[in-house]
Scaffold this active site. Structure first.
Site, short mmCIF file in Angstrom:
data_model
loop_
_atom_site.label_atom_id
_atom_site.label_comp_id
_atom_site.label_asym_id
_atom_site.label_seq_id
_atom_site.Cartn_x
_atom_site.Cartn_y
_atom_site.Cartn_z
N HIS A 131 21.44 40.48 5.46
CA HIS A 131 21.87 40.18 6.83
C HIS A 131 22.89 41.20 7.31
CE1 HIS A 131 24.82 37.87 4.36
NE2 HIS A 131 25.70 38.24 5.28
N HIS A 138 30.17 43.09 8.70
CA HIS A 138 29.70 43.59 7.41
C HIS A 138 28.19 43.61 7.36
CE1 HIS A 138 29.92 39.15 6.50
NE2 HIS A 138 28.83 39.39 5.82
N GLU A 195 28.76 43.51 1.63
CA GLU A 195 28.61 42.29 0.82
C GLU A 195 27.40 42.48 -0.07
OE1 GLU A 195 27.64 38.82 3.17
OE2 GLU A 195 28.25 37.45 1.57
CO CO Z 1 27.68 37.85 4.89
#
Ligand code: CO
Length: 134
Positions: free
Chosen positions: A7, A79, A130
């Protein structure tokens, strides 16, 4: 090491307005808001065919998203999240290469109930990264 893009997370000052932009203007499938108290965020998931967008809004007084919005009042990309098969192996390999893992360095359970880690943006082209084990 990294696999699919899981994502892209966008911090937003107004979650309802942001969800409406993706749902009504862009015609995307948008979830109901979900509180994630362990991460200090309320999240709306935007489901795309090949990945997800997460709209993040601060939850609680010491949310890191609040600091981000103080610096970026209109919101912005917070992020990107890449999938890894083994988060401990990925972490150890990155640390061997001098990369900085944020926090304690131990994976936490993320918004998708899977282990996640965050990597220092100064080591990755100014972008908070991440990693999520899938
Ligand atoms: Co995230």
């Amino acid at each position: 090491m990294i696999g699919r893009l899981n994502h892209v997370a966008i911090a937003v000052p107004d979650l309802a307005a942001a969800a409406a932009t993706y749902r009504d203007t862009l015609g995307a499938k948008v979830s109901a808001p979900q509180d994630e108290p362990d991460h200090g965020v309320t999240v709306v998931f935007v489901e795309l065919d090949n990945t997800k967008i997460e709209l993040l809004h601060p939850l609680g007084a010491d949310s890191t998203i609040r600091n981000f919005l103080d610096r970026n009042p209109a919101g912005g990309i917070h992020h990107v999240c890449y999938e890894v098969a083994d988060i401990y192996a990925a972490r150890d390999k990155l640390k061997e290469q001098g990369m900085r893992v944020l926090g304690s360095g131990e994976p936490k359970i993320g918004a998708h109930k899977k282990p996640v880690l965050f990597l220092h943006p100064k080591d990755f082209l100014g972008t908070l990264v991440e990693l999520e084990q899938v």
